[in-house]
Design an enzyme around this catalytic site. Structure first.
Site, mmCIF file in Angstrom:
data_model
loop_
_atom_site.group_PDB
_atom_site.id
_atom_site.type_symbol
_atom_site.label_atom_id
_atom_site.label_comp_id
_atom_site.label_asym_id
_atom_site.label_seq_id
_atom_site.Cartn_x
_atom_site.Cartn_y
_atom_site.Cartn_z
ATOM 1 C CD GLU A 1 -50.529 -22.278 30.297
ATOM 2 O OE1 GLU A 1 -51.121 -23.351 30.148
ATOM 3 O OE2 GLU A 1 -50.451 -21.407 29.417
ATOM 4 N NE ARG B 1 -50.463 -24.401 24.664
ATOM 5 C CZ ARG B 1 -49.785 -23.284 24.395
ATOM 6 N NH1 ARG B 1 -48.523 -23.155 24.753
ATOM 7 N NH2 ARG B 1 -50.355 -22.279 23.758
#
Ligand SMILES: Cc1cc2nc3c(=O)[nH]c(=O)nc-3n(C[C@H](O)[C@H](O)[C@H](O)COP(=O)(O)OP(=O)(O)OC[C@H]3O[C@@H](n4cnc5c(N)ncnc54)[C@H](O)[C@@H]3O)c2cc1C
Ligand code: FES
Ligand code: FES
Lengths: 767, 469
Positions: A718, A312
């Site tokens: 997030e 990520r």
């Protein structure tokens, strides 16, 4: 009807939260005979266990058992995705804080007192205590990961301008207010009920079964609510639960393991700290031509969830910017420190820092406005494919950027700040603007699936179960709103059930912001199936066409030819039961259209992107490095929000958490690798005064998700954490104001007063 | 004597028989009373999840209603008090209290684990009748951490709570105890004398016992370390130790007066202490903790020692042998070592009042502004003639193993000016090197704090701290 999709409903437990009626695991009644567990931890970062003498602990008052690696009937392995991550160290220890054994006693105090009696002799061996040391020794938890497009070295060689940069960010303790806890209750014939404060009940089930050497079907993992998770109760909760289950299996008695704050902080992993080195090539206009970057993550001693974090980070190194030629390498450094793990953003927050640093350096080099360079490099038509091959669709960057800058009155305030700085020698102010693109879905496609189980009872009340966990983010109310919307009944008719592997099996963790996308999708399917059955039966019963059966306002209207029936939802449920219609359905959802090749790091890992932008203003004290966020303006894309009140809370909370990561939250290990920031007295998360006194938050309006998410909503957990990056940018802007001439600024995170002062002095020294 | 602890718990009278006086209030609430609304988030007084409101009659006779940390409060301290928990706010009909309702209306709860503690801090805030200014709200919330909400909705709830009428505190007269108390259970002995004479006799007779004032240091032995002292002499019931009087040219501060009690008198004479004291711990800590305990602990990073050193305070120290005065300069002998003899008690701290031409400033540097231990603390008492510094007492915390004066800095202030003094401050210490700051940082900012002092003296009206922006 009240409380369907898009309504700003309150958290379903709000009233119980404020009255103290919301029960967390430590609040559950303890059956007689319950044992309390305490861990024995390694005091040494790396070495060979020469002796572990548990005799005194065993004979201490109240002690029922002391369990070590040899008392594990199954496999001594609690790894989430890797292998050989022991629950209790065998032979060697790999970090200071690693569990060695566990004491079970009749009271918690006696368990803790006995644990302190363990005699531990460990022959210390050289330990790797920093990313730099791991890079030098080339110790990894996995092979370096590479993301590449085009020919970065060649493009750099051709580029009119090239700059290099290096900086670091620290890790972050989750600091969920409720520490790790599990409560295991043995049943008959090897059955075990495990209450676990976990984001991943299915993994708890698997790890308990692995340790006990039993089938998954013996273990039921359940949780009604967590007192905060933030990623810290994804893999870490599993070993805590596994230890409790081991104790319960061994003694046949209920066992509770609650980690005191210090043990929690010492024994569990955190956000990965990173070291970055890069070279960026660009043209005279400030357009990025190539980036060659190295990201080194502190994985800690074991694999844990590091592969996903590194992936990520790499897939978010581009953030909002088109990088024609890229070479990015992600190192997962094996150190003798806590094994770092998931934390809100999961590598994304670390990834997006690179280009912010690079663009500020480019702007200083070219003598141009950094915000203009940011916008110049945005993904745009013809420049809209990410380095991993996914097209950037639904690009809201220009919108969020413009709206945030307008909300934040950027032009006016830049002038104001410049005027202030010109006459203020000690205090300096700075402004930062940050654009965000964040990919939504688990990077591993197989994890993007979810199940739900919906029962309609004959009074019309509804029980809703799904695989997602409620940890404060409002998932339960959001998913209930989805079901209310489908049935067109009031929200209070729907009872969210505690998450349980018995209701919904084989679930994914509640993580990666996907909670409401996945579980909302599954609940939608289940409710739709039930509605379909009820509709069919009503049509048949009243001789109407299915199209004439309408659910609205807690009622069902059946417009049969010649007659108009109106039933309450409950009356129809009763009628369906009499007609032998099943009123229970499972729903299943899997995210469509995603794929990913981890070997080449190419594919379409994300269902969609979430966009946002932020403006932050800070003040610094050039004598002490003290700093403060004065104002923040945030615009966040939530699609068509399922619940704007909940989403607002997510945005604000995430921003402040991100601010903490980048400013005051500092993890500090001593030279022997022992973590010394082990409680709120030494590890400082933001308090109420640290929140910007002016905090304007807007949900991007009229932006329904282009892809078919549940009611066109988008994930929110997030992305807004990264909006705090503007604070870091603003701090560097304020430091830049300490000297008139341009020049690079290095500001490592967290920007504690000490680091800010160091950056100020470095800059002043140049003049 | 073997007395029983009696208190009101959510308005109901409770007498404890077999509870150790060293049990923490939090453990008692949760484990013995089954009141699970009050949470443990840290067991070190820092997160506020365990906040409850205590109503009690202070030694000066006034009624107090304060938020405290149940995790570090010992049961023996609560004899005669009323304890109110989150469960005790809710009406008998189950309806939420206005304070609780405010938190639901503003979406101020997410995971909810911090919430009961915030609600109790909010209740104390409402009971105090304060206005809802942001500064006061942050001060009231400094002892409560929330990891989920980002606080904005909590602050909003506090604005609504401000001015909410709350029921008056309960009548505590039935719990009043005529004289001394001694609670003894399970090998734990907790004595609470009510006169200084008895306290001194007990001190002499039990040199092994620890003195207890507010328990904001000692309480951690029970909460975090799970090993409370076996024997305690509680000083909070001794009226002589609570007196705050003017004696000649000094303010005499009773050693057991809490920060909350001492603040008004101190701030009246040294206004610079207002922001400084508001950053010492939290309201919960200041309700219980005492400047006397701060000296007793003798931590190198305590906030009061630099202040008392700069002021040139004198400690009145007593034992059955008599009373003596010890200049503060003579009190700290080494790392957590003081001039106190085993049979002695600090009775009062005498702080000489400012004279004409005198200015006092103090500074606290920490990673987080609120509720943080100082990286460096500094206090300065200067005698000015016009713009010239003719006398200086400067003291630092965090710069050595003990709090201490900075003689070379003082001399340089008088003889060489600010810049020379700043250089002296950078050079004269061997500071701590730890997670709060490196030795280098501490040295640098010690000098820079002197430069900040210079800026303050040069233009008193101008903001020299980011907090002022
Ligand atoms: C969350 C938290 C935050 C804190 N923040 C700060 C801060 O910002 N700044 C700071 O300086 N401190 C801070 N502290 C530490 C503590 O609050 C102070 O040191 C406080 O002054 C201690 O006072 P007390 O009355 O609670 O002491 P106690 O815990 O009761 O006693 C402390 C010590 O002093 C001795 N003692 C007490 N009274 C006397 C007396 N009359 N004569 C002789 N000895 C005596 C005791 O025997 C004991 O050894 C904090 C503590 C906590 C838990
Ligand atoms: S539990 Fe954290 S302050 Fe008491
Ligand atoms: S709501 Fe979770 S910590 Fe405050």
């Amino acid at each position: 009807m009240k409380g369907g999709a898009h309504a700003a409903e309150r958290h379903d437990s709000a009233l119980r939260h404020v009255t103290g009626g919301a029960a967390y695991i430590d609040d559950l009644p303890e059956p007689p005979g319950t044992l309390h567990a305490a861990l024995i931890l390694s005091p040494i970062a790396h070495g060979r266990i020469a002796m572990l003498d548990l005799g005194a602990a065993r004979t201490a008052p109240g002690v029922v058992a002391v369990l070590g690696p040899h008392d594990i009937p199954g496999r001594n392995d609690v790894a989430a995705i890797g292998k050989d991550e022991p629950l209790f160290a065998e032979g060697r220890v790999y970090f200071a804080g690693q569990p060695l054994a566990m004491v079970l006693a009749d009271t918690l105090d006696r368990a803790r007192a006995a644990a302190a009696l363990a005699r531990i002799e460990i022959v210390a061996e050289p330990a790797i205590l920093s990313i730099d040391a791991a890079l030098a020794a080339e110790t990894w938890v996995q092979a370096p990961a590479r993301l590449a497009r085009g020919d970065a070295p060649a493009a750099l060689a051709r580029a009119p301008h090239r700059l290099t940069g290096e900086f670091r960010c620290g890790g972050q303790e989750h600091f969920y207010l409720e520490g790790q806890i599990a409560f295991a209750l043995p049943g008959e014939d090897g059955d075990m009920l495990v209450h676990s404060s976990t984001q991943h009940p299915t993994e708890v089930q698997h790890i308990c079964a692995r340790l006990l050497g039993c089938d998954f079907n013996r273990i039921t993992a359940t949780v009604r609510r967590l007192g905060g998770g933030f990623g810290g109760k994804e893999s870490n909760a599993s070993w805590v639960a596994g230890a409790a289950a081991l104790g319960a299996g061994h003694t046949g008695r209920p066992v509770k393991l609650r980690l005191p704050r210090e043990i929690d902080m010492v024994a569990t992993g955190k956000r990965h700290g990173f070291l970055y080195r890069y070279e960026v090539g660009f043209d005279d206009e400030g357009r990025v031509l190539a980036l060659d970057a190295m990201l080194a993550a502190d994985a800690g001693w074991s694999l844990d969830l590091t592969p996903g974090v590194v992936t990520r980070a790499l897939t978010h190194i581009d953030n909002a910017y088109f990088i024609p030629h890229l070479r990015a390498v992600g190192y997962a450094c094996r150190t003798n420190l806590q094994s770092n793990t998931a934390f809100r953003g999961f590598g994304g927050p670390q990834g997006v820092l690179v280009m912010e640093d690079a663009i500020d350096r480019m702007a200083a080099h070219l003598g141009r406005n950094a915000d203009a360079l940011r916008a110049l490099n945005f993904y745009a038509r013809g420049r809209d494919t990410t380095p991993y091959g996914q097209p950037v669709t639904e690009n809201h960057l220009p919108r969020v950027w413009a709206e945030a800058r307008q909300l934040g009155e950027v032009e006016r305030r830049r002038a104001e700040i410049a005027a202030f700085n010109a006459t203020s020698p000690i205090l300096k102010r700075g402004l930062g603007v940050f654009p965000l693109k964040f990919g939504i879905s688990f990077n591993s496609p197989h994890m993007n699936q979810a199940g739900a189980l919906v029962h309609v009872y004959t009074d019309g009340s509804i029980r809703l179960a799904h695989g997602g966990t409620e940890m404060g983010q409002g998932l339960f109310v959001k998913v209930a709103q989805v079901v209310a919307e489908v049935f067109q009944v009031d929200l209070d008719r729907i009872r969210p059930a505690a998450t349980s592997t018995a209701d919904v099996p084989n679930t994914s963790p509640t993580a990666a912001s996907t909670g409401s996308d996945l579980n909302g999708g599954a609940a939608f399917e289940a409710a739709r199936e039930l509605k379909r059955r009820m509709t069919a039966y009503a049509a048949e019963h009243f001789g109407a066409a299915e199209a004439d059966v309408v659910f609205a306002d807690n009622q069902v209207r059946i417009a049969a030819p010649g007659s108009n029936q109106v039933l309450s939802f409950g009356e129809l449920a009763q009628l369906c039961w009499l007609g032998r219609v099943s009123l229970s359905a499972t729903g299943y959802y899997r995210t469509p259209g995603i794929h990913w090749d981890p070997a080449t790091m190419q594919g379409r890992p994300f269902f969609y992107y979430s966009f946002g932008a932020s403006v932050a203003e800070v003040a610094i004290d050039t004598l002490t490095g003290e700093n403060r966020v004065l104002r923040a303006d945030l615009v966040q894309d939530c699609g068509r929000s399922l619940n704007p009140a909940i989403d607002l809370g997510q945005i604000e909370g995430a921003f402040v958490q991100g601010q903490g990561w980048l400013t005051c939250e500092e993890l500090w290990w001593d030279d022997r690798g022992r973590l010394r920031t082990v409680g709120p007295s030494t590890y400082k998360i933001p308090g109420s005064r640290d929140v910007p006194p002016v905090l304007n938050v807007r949900l991007l309006e009229n932006a329904p998700a282009e892809v078919a998410t549940v009611f066109r909503s988008k994930a929110v957990g997030e992305p807004p954490l990264m909006l705090a990056t503007a604070v870091w940018t603003a701090l560097r802007d304020a430091i830049a104001a300490c000297r008139q001439a341009p020049g690079p600024i290095r500001l490592d995170a967290p920007a504690t007063p000490e680091r800010v002062l160091a950056a100020v002095r470095a800059r002043q020294a140049k003049s | 004597m073997a007395d029983r602890i009696r208190l009101l718990l959510n308005d109901a009278e409770v007498e404890t028989a077999d509870v150790s006086p060293m049990t923490t209030l939090l453990d008692w609430l949760r484990d013995t009373r089954g009141l699970k609304g009050t949470k443990e988030g840290c067991a070190e007084g820092d997160c506020g999840a365990c906040t409850v409101v205590v109503e009690r009659r202070a030694a000066d006779g006034t009624m107090r209603r304060e938020a405290i940390n149940a995790c570090i409060a010992l049961m023996g301290q609560l004899d005669g008090a009323s304890v109110r928990t989150v469960e005790g706010l809710t009406g008998s009909d189950g309806a939420p209290h206005a304070v609780q309702a405010a938190f639901t209306e503003t979406d101020a709860t997410q995971c909810g684990f911090c919430t009961p503690g915030f609600v109790m801090s909010a209740f104390a805030f409402a009971a105090g009748g304060e206005r809802g200014a942001d500064g006061a709200i942050h001060e009231a919330l400094a002892g409560n951490l929330c990891r989920c909400t980002g606080y904005r909705p909590i602050v909003e709830a506090m604005r609504r709570v401000a001015g909410t009428a709350v029921a008056p505190p309960p009548d505590l007269s039935a719990l009043a105890r005529g004289g001394d108390a001694c609670f003894e259970v399970g090998g734990h002995r907790f004595v609470a004398p009510t006169t200084l004479a008895v306290a001194l006799r007990l001190r002499a007779a039990h040199p092994d016992a620890a003195l207890l004032a507010g328990a904001t240091d000692l309480g951690l032995l029970a909460s975090r370390h799970r090993k409370p002292p076996a024997s305690l002499i509680h000083l909070a019931r001794v009226p002589e130790l609570h007196r705050i009087d003017r004696v000649g040219d000094s303010i005499s501060l009773g050693a057991a007066a809490s920060y909350a009690d001492a603040t008004p008198a101190l701030v009246e004479h040294w206004p610079a202490l207002a922001p400084y004291l508001s950053r010492l711990g939290s309201r919960q800590i200041r309700a219980m903790g005492t400047p006397g305990g701060n000296l007793g602990t003798a931590s190198p990073i305590g906030d009061m020692p630099p202040v008392f050193l700069a002021l040139g305070a004198a400690l009145r120290i007593a034992s059955v042998r008599g009373e003596r005065r010890v200049a503060i300069d003579e009190f700290f002998l080494g790392y957590r070592r003081t001039a106190l003899a085993p049979d002695e008690i600090i009775v009062a701290i005498d702080c000489p009042l400012p004279r004409a031409g005198e200015v006092f400033h103090c500074d606290k540097l920490s990673k987080r502004r609120d509720q943080d231990i100082s990286t460096v603390a500094a206090a300065y008492r200067l005698q000015l003639e016009g713009a010239r510094i003719v006398g200086a007492r400067v003291a630092f915390g965090g710069m050595a193993a003990t709090p201490l004066r900075a003689p070379r800095t003082e001399a340089a202030l008088i003889e060489g000016g600010i810049e020379a003094a700043a250089r002296a401050a950078e050079a004269e210490f061997t500071p701590l090197d730890d997670w709060r700051g490196s030795a280098d940082y501490r040295r640098t900012v010690a000098g820079n704090l002197i430069r900040r002092l210079g800026a303050r003296l040069a233009s008193p009206a101008r903001a020299v701290e980011v907090e002022a922006l």
